[in-house]
Design a protein around this motif. Structure first.
Motif, short mmCIF file in Angstrom:
data_model
loop_
_atom_site.label_atom_id
_atom_site.label_comp_id
_atom_site.label_asym_id
_atom_site.label_seq_id
_atom_site.Cartn_x
_atom_site.Cartn_y
_atom_site.Cartn_z
N ILE A 128 0.85 -1.19 0.00
CA ILE A 128 0.00 0.00 0.00
C ILE A 128 0.89 1.24 0.00
O ILE A 128 1.79 1.36 0.83
CB ILE A 128 -0.93 0.00 1.24
CG1 ILE A 128 -1.90 -1.18 1.14
CG2 ILE A 128 -1.69 1.32 1.34
CD1 ILE A 128 -2.68 -1.44 2.40
N ARG A 129 0.66 2.13 -0.93
CA ARG A 129 1.47 3.34 -1.04
C ARG A 129 0.58 4.58 -1.05
O ARG A 129 -0.54 4.53 -1.56
CB ARG A 129 2.34 3.32 -2.30
CG ARG A 129 3.30 2.14 -2.37
CD ARG A 129 4.12 2.20 -3.65
NE ARG A 129 4.77 0.94 -3.95
CZ ARG A 129 5.98 0.60 -3.51
NH1 ARG A 129 6.66 1.43 -2.76
NH2 ARG A 129 6.51 -0.57 -3.84
N THR A 130 1.13 5.66 -0.53
CA THR A 130 0.46 6.95 -0.57
C THR A 130 1.22 7.85 -1.53
O THR A 130 2.44 7.98 -1.42
CB THR A 130 0.40 7.59 0.83
OG1 THR A 130 -0.32 6.71 1.71
CG2 THR A 130 -0.31 8.94 0.79
N PRO A 185 -8.49 1.17 -7.94
CA PRO A 185 -9.47 0.37 -7.18
C PRO A 185 -9.60 -1.08 -7.67
O PRO A 185 -10.31 -1.86 -7.06
CB PRO A 185 -10.76 1.13 -7.44
CG PRO A 185 -10.60 1.68 -8.82
CD PRO A 185 -9.14 2.04 -8.96
N VAL A 186 -8.88 -1.44 -8.76
CA VAL A 186 -8.99 -2.81 -9.29
C VAL A 186 -8.55 -3.82 -8.23
O VAL A 186 -9.17 -4.89 -8.07
CB VAL A 186 -8.14 -2.96 -10.57
CG1 VAL A 186 -8.18 -4.41 -11.07
CG2 VAL A 186 -8.63 -2.01 -11.65
N ALA A 187 -7.50 -3.49 -7.48
CA ALA A 187 -6.97 -4.42 -6.48
C ALA A 187 -8.01 -4.74 -5.41
O ALA A 187 -8.12 -5.88 -4.95
CB ALA A 187 -5.71 -3.85 -5.85
N GLU A 188 -8.78 -3.75 -4.99
CA GLU A 188 -9.82 -3.98 -3.98
C GLU A 188 -10.85 -4.99 -4.48
O GLU A 188 -11.25 -5.90 -3.76
CB GLU A 188 -10.53 -2.67 -3.60
CG GLU A 188 -9.79 -1.83 -2.58
CD GLU A 188 -8.93 -0.77 -3.23
OE1 GLU A 188 -8.47 -1.00 -4.38
OE2 GLU A 188 -8.71 0.28 -2.61
N THR A 194 -10.70 -3.94 1.31
CA THR A 194 -10.34 -2.53 1.22
C THR A 194 -8.95 -2.32 1.81
O THR A 194 -8.42 -3.18 2.51
CB THR A 194 -11.34 -1.64 1.97
OG1 THR A 194 -11.24 -1.94 3.38
CG2 THR A 194 -12.76 -1.88 1.49
N VAL A 195 -8.37 -1.16 1.53
CA VAL A 195 -7.06 -0.82 2.09
C VAL A 195 -7.13 -0.84 3.62
O VAL A 195 -6.24 -1.38 4.29
CB VAL A 195 -6.60 0.56 1.58
CG1 VAL A 195 -5.38 1.05 2.35
CG2 VAL A 195 -6.28 0.49 0.09
N SER A 200 -5.49 -3.98 8.75
CA SER A 200 -5.83 -4.55 10.06
C SER A 200 -5.67 -6.07 10.10
O SER A 200 -5.84 -6.68 11.16
CB SER A 200 -7.28 -4.17 10.43
OG SER A 200 -8.19 -4.78 9.54
N LEU A 201 -5.30 -6.68 8.97
CA LEU A 201 -5.11 -8.14 8.94
C LEU A 201 -3.80 -8.54 9.64
O LEU A 201 -2.83 -7.78 9.64
CB LEU A 201 -5.08 -8.65 7.50
CG LEU A 201 -6.34 -8.50 6.66
CD1 LEU A 201 -6.09 -9.00 5.24
CD2 LEU A 201 -7.52 -9.23 7.28
N THR A 202 -3.79 -9.73 10.19
CA THR A 202 -2.56 -10.28 10.74
C THR A 202 -1.68 -10.82 9.62
O THR A 202 -2.14 -10.99 8.47
CB THR A 202 -2.85 -11.43 11.72
OG1 THR A 202 -3.45 -12.51 10.98
CG2 THR A 202 -3.80 -10.99 12.83
#
Length: 258
Positions: A128-130, A185-188, A194-195, A200-202
């Motif tokens: 994930i990049r900003t 948004p293709v990846a979602e 969602t990002v 929040s995933l382990t």
């Protein structure tokens, strides 16, 4: 330049695109009706300095290199130039590569391939990049403004977008298409996540998500475009990706296998 000055033309022909910074003094700026915009014309007074040793030139080169490597300079941001529903041509990986060698223009196709690289369990900063909304430079959320000295909106507050920014490999019986862009948004839609949910995933949950797709046959809608920065000279951009229906795979792949 659109001058017929022979020396200027010969100089420009020796320059490497995206690898050269030019400082140009004394050019004539006028409206060009053919291009319907302002254009610069060199004349006998014009001085062109190639790769000047200045701070500004160094900053410009660093910015151009970072943005080029990110793919932002490639014309792949236009999702509207063809809807997924209108893409019907099916290719193997080798056929995609052959067509790309024959055509310098971007084109679209469908692959029924395996995902052979999907680094969802890398550090979150690699998944994930900003990026600055104005210049595509990579930033962090806590910045007050873009750190790119040449950003057109640097004096304003930071306007940034955060999303998935993955490089995925696709393989079939004919070869591998490396480093295809799979972005929001293709990846979602592809990952069903969602990002915010992903962050929040382990580690175990991210690995489980990876193996839901890795080495699975997928139906991939892809845009292929030339890219001098890419190792193979082409880049793939994923427009849609989902696990493939086995019957549909059999129907299409049997026609493609020579």
């Amino acid at each position: 330049t659109h001058s017929w000055d022979r020396e200027a033309i010969q100089l420009v022909q020796t320059l490497i695109p995206r690898e050269t910074v030019l400082f140009i003094a004394d050019v004539k700026i006028s409206f060009d009706s053919f291009r319907n915009g302002m254009a610069a014309t060199v004349n006998s007074k014009t001085i062109i300095t190639v790769n000047p040793d200045t701070r500004e030139a160094s900053m410009l080169f660093s910015y151009a290199r970072e943005v080029a490597e990110s793919g932002a300079l490639d014309q792949d941001e236009k999702a509207e130039d063809m809807s997924v529903d209108s893409i019907t041509d099916v290719f193997t990986v080798s056929q995609l590569k052959e067509k790309a060698q024959e055509s310098p223009e971007a084109f679209f196709g469908i692959m029924y391939s395996f995902i052979s690289k999907l680094d969802l369990d890398s550090s979150v900063s690699k998944v994930i990049r900003t990026r600055c909304s104005r210049c595509k430079f990579q930033v962090t959320d806590d910045m007050q403004s873009c750190t790119n000295q040449l950003c057109p909106g640097r004096d304003q507050g930071l306007s940034a977008t955060t999303g998935f920014d993955l490089l995925v490999d696709f393989s079939d019986h004919t070869g591998t298409l490396h480093a295809c862009s799979l972005r929001s948004p293709v990846a979602e839609h592809t990952l069903g996540c969602t990002v915010k949910e992903f962050t929040s995933l382990t580690d175990e949950e991210r690995t489980a998500m990876k193996w839901k797709f890795l080495l699975e046959r997928c139906k991939i809608y892809v845009k292929i475009l030339p890219s001098p920065k890419a190792r193979t000279g082409i880049r793939g951009m994923v427009l849609a990706c989902s696990l493939a229906d086995p019957g549909e795979v059999k129907q299409h792949m049997s026609a493609l296998v020579q």
